[in-house]
Design a protein around this motif. Structure first.
Motif, short mmCIF file in Angstrom:
data_model
loop_
_atom_site.label_atom_id
_atom_site.label_comp_id
_atom_site.label_asym_id
_atom_site.label_seq_id
_atom_site.Cartn_x
_atom_site.Cartn_y
_atom_site.Cartn_z
N GLU A 178 0.83 -1.20 0.00
CA GLU A 178 0.00 0.00 0.00
C GLU A 178 0.86 1.26 0.00
O GLU A 178 0.54 2.24 -0.66
CB GLU A 178 -0.97 0.03 1.19
CG GLU A 178 -1.83 1.27 1.10
CD GLU A 178 -3.07 1.25 1.96
OE1 GLU A 178 -3.84 2.22 1.86
OE2 GLU A 178 -3.29 0.29 2.70
N LEU A 179 1.98 1.22 0.73
CA LEU A 179 2.88 2.37 0.74
C LEU A 179 3.42 2.62 -0.67
O LEU A 179 3.45 3.77 -1.13
CB LEU A 179 4.02 2.17 1.73
CG LEU A 179 4.97 3.35 1.89
CD1 LEU A 179 4.24 4.61 2.32
CD2 LEU A 179 6.07 2.99 2.89
N ASP A 180 3.82 1.58 -1.37
CA ASP A 180 4.28 1.72 -2.75
C ASP A 180 3.19 2.35 -3.62
O ASP A 180 3.46 3.23 -4.43
CB ASP A 180 4.69 0.37 -3.34
CG ASP A 180 5.99 -0.15 -2.78
OD1 ASP A 180 6.75 0.63 -2.16
OD2 ASP A 180 6.26 -1.36 -2.96
N ARG A 181 1.95 1.89 -3.43
CA ARG A 181 0.82 2.44 -4.19
C ARG A 181 0.63 3.91 -3.87
O ARG A 181 0.44 4.73 -4.77
CB ARG A 181 -0.46 1.65 -3.87
CG ARG A 181 -1.68 2.10 -4.68
CD ARG A 181 -2.95 1.37 -4.26
NE ARG A 181 -3.34 1.64 -2.88
CZ ARG A 181 -3.88 2.78 -2.44
NH1 ARG A 181 -4.10 3.77 -3.26
NH2 ARG A 181 -4.22 2.92 -1.17
N LEU A 182 0.72 4.28 -2.60
CA LEU A 182 0.53 5.68 -2.20
C LEU A 182 1.64 6.56 -2.78
O LEU A 182 1.36 7.67 -3.26
CB LEU A 182 0.49 5.80 -0.68
CG LEU A 182 -0.79 5.28 -0.03
CD1 LEU A 182 -0.62 5.16 1.48
CD2 LEU A 182 -1.97 6.17 -0.37
N TYR A 183 2.87 6.08 -2.76
CA TYR A 183 3.96 6.85 -3.38
C TYR A 183 3.68 7.04 -4.87
O TYR A 183 3.95 8.11 -5.42
CB TYR A 183 5.31 6.17 -3.19
CG TYR A 183 6.03 6.55 -1.92
CD1 TYR A 183 6.40 7.87 -1.68
CD2 TYR A 183 6.38 5.59 -0.98
CE1 TYR A 183 7.07 8.21 -0.51
CE2 TYR A 183 7.05 5.92 0.18
CZ TYR A 183 7.40 7.24 0.40
OH TYR A 183 8.07 7.59 1.55
#
Length: 176
Positions: A72-77
């Motif tokens: 999810e962090l990768d997606r948010l970035y």
């Protein structure tokens, strides 16, 4: 707008509270006065305090996600337009800034946020005063070309300073 940081570390909690109270309302006002949609302020990190959780109110644009998975962090970035790192105190290299650079994100931070990272002034925006920070974010948010240029610069910077090749250049003389 994305902020990433664990809240067991007091400088991160201070940064989010300061941004949410002093800077983000100015960004929203500037965007709305220009007839533009205000960006959401998404806060990611472990150990969210009640004070930080209380920042999220219906319709105010602040989203407190708390702990998220790496995916999810990768997606948010990938989805965010700007990473904000409004640190007012702290020491040493800020991993969250290096991580944002690594992820190719346009970054607006303070001098404290950029501290300890060599030659970083060309790849991010630095502002210490709330009004100036808000101006920098609002202007950058409204300028996709400037965002793309900062993304390009962050990728070049990461290759030059934090790649395996860069590490080998630093230690090369030890092996000669």
């Amino acid at each position: 707008l994305l902020f990433v940081g664990g809240f067991a570390h007091p400088p991160n909690a201070d940064a989010v509270l300061w941004f949410a109270r002093e800077i983000y309302p100015r960004i929203r006002r500037k965007r709305e006065e220009a007839g533009q949609t205000a960006p959401e302020f998404i806060v990611v990190g472990s150990k969210v305090t009640e004070e930080i959780r209380a920042l999220e109110q219906p319709g105010n644009g602040i989203v407190i996600k708390g702990f998220v998975t790496e995916e999810e962090l990768d997606r948010l970035y990938g989805e965010c337009r700007i990473v904000v790192v409004p640190l007012r105190y702290g020491a040493g290299v800020k991993g969250k800034v290096v991580e944002a650079i690594y992820n190719g994100a346009p970054i607006v931070t303070t001098a404290i946020g950029a501290e300890g990272i060599p030659d970083v002034e060309d790849v991010l925006l630095m502002e210490d005063e709330p009004e100036n920070f808000a101006d920098a974010v609002a202007e950058l948010y409204g300028n996709p070309d400037a965002c793309r240029e900062l993304c390009r610069k962050t990728q070049s910077y990461i290759r030059k300073h934090f790649s395996v090749d860069a590490a080998w250049q630093v230690i090369e003389e030890d092996f000669e």
